[in-house]
Design a protein around this motif. Sequence first.
Motif, short mmCIF file in Angstrom:
data_model
loop_
_atom_site.label_atom_id
_atom_site.label_comp_id
_atom_site.label_asym_id
_atom_site.label_seq_id
_atom_site.Cartn_x
_atom_site.Cartn_y
_atom_site.Cartn_z
N VAL A 41 0.81 -1.17 -0.04
CA VAL A 41 0.06 0.06 -0.15
C VAL A 41 0.86 1.28 0.09
O VAL A 41 2.00 1.40 0.71
N ILE A 43 1.01 4.68 1.50
CA ILE A 43 0.68 5.52 2.60
C ILE A 43 0.79 7.02 2.52
O ILE A 43 1.95 7.33 2.01
N GLU A 58 -5.17 7.59 5.09
CA GLU A 58 -5.45 7.70 3.51
C GLU A 58 -4.18 6.87 3.10
O GLU A 58 -2.86 7.07 3.28
N ALA A 59 -4.31 5.78 2.50
CA ALA A 59 -3.63 4.99 1.62
C ALA A 59 -4.23 4.16 0.56
O ALA A 59 -5.38 4.32 0.49
#
Lengths: 183, 183
Positions: A41, A43, A58-59
């Motif tokens: 992910v 980030i 939020e990622a």
Amino acid sequence: SKKKDSSFSNRGKTLEDEINETNTYYLNQQIAIIHKKPVPVQIVKVEYPSRSAAVIREAYFRTPSTTDYNGVWNGYYIDFEAKETESKTSFPLKNVHLHQVNHMKEVTNQKGITFTIVKFTTLDRYFIVPFNVLHEAWQMMECGGRKSIPLSVFESKTIEIQPGYNPRIDYLTVIKKMIANEN
Amino acid sequence: SKKKDSSFSNRGKTLEDEINETNTYYLNQQIAIIHKKPVPVQIVKVEYPSRSAAVIREAYFRTPSTTDYNGVWNGYYIDFEAKETESKTSFPLKNVHLHQVNHMKEVTNQKGITFTIVKFTTLDRYFIVPFNVLHEAWQMMECGGRKSIPLSVFESKTIEIQPGYNPRIDYLTVIKKMIANEN
Ligand SMILES: [Mg+2]
Ligand SMILES: [Mg+2]
């Protein structure tokens, strides 16, 4: 029967769950050290609340650059991808990404062992696909050939594996035989 | 001098950045296929806005169960951890986690190659620490011994590596020599 109980208890499990269970068995028995790679992910925002753990706020999911699993067994580098299809007749190659094929090619060049485990979920059948079989189908597709691997090719050119209780998907036993046949 | 330019341009880079650059070099030159594992996160909440990418809105960092890097070189399974310390005199063992030591032990049992790259950031010195050196210090600590590895042990029992331009941290050349010496 025992067989039915076993399939029943595994109903609803994804191939990934089944392979993770298998790897845990291998690890506990010290047969092999093979782990699933975390989902990559990107980030973007992290909050650090006082007195508690950092929270990612939020990622985004990133495209994996390699395969799902890798590790070591008896000095051999093991690297593979797990794929499911609901089709009853063929495995669509759109399930595989170009970067994964390239990664497997690179691993092969470095004398690692790489393959794909394909589960036909509707048929409840599992196959170990050696990289050369996938690669050939991929190259044919790139030359305008068919965009999937028919079940008949699985039956003739790959190794079908019967799911068991524990280990659930004993892919290493298949790989050991493949290595023994090559030498 | 060339040396100074090189350190200047690398100022501010973490050891992880330097190793990632090195691995990209190895990959591009087809010397080895070694990747950093993604940071494991526990995903709790995901939003799916229409017409745009899924957004992770709540997630937490999980403790990695293995090491930072693994892959394959010439049929060898390679697995290592990168660690930095600001200390000028010793490497604190609290930088290493028990599960990482256990993982490295398991990898060794499966005939994989495992080590730690330690950077003394204040001294700008890099060392390749074979697992047996780390393991010995770890066991001594568990028996009430010191909780760090003194720089003198690095100088006598590990291999110092001079950073270069490209590859930046050419750890594989060190590993090749170690393997050659063992055989
Ligand atoms: Mg997969
Ligand atoms: Mg690290």
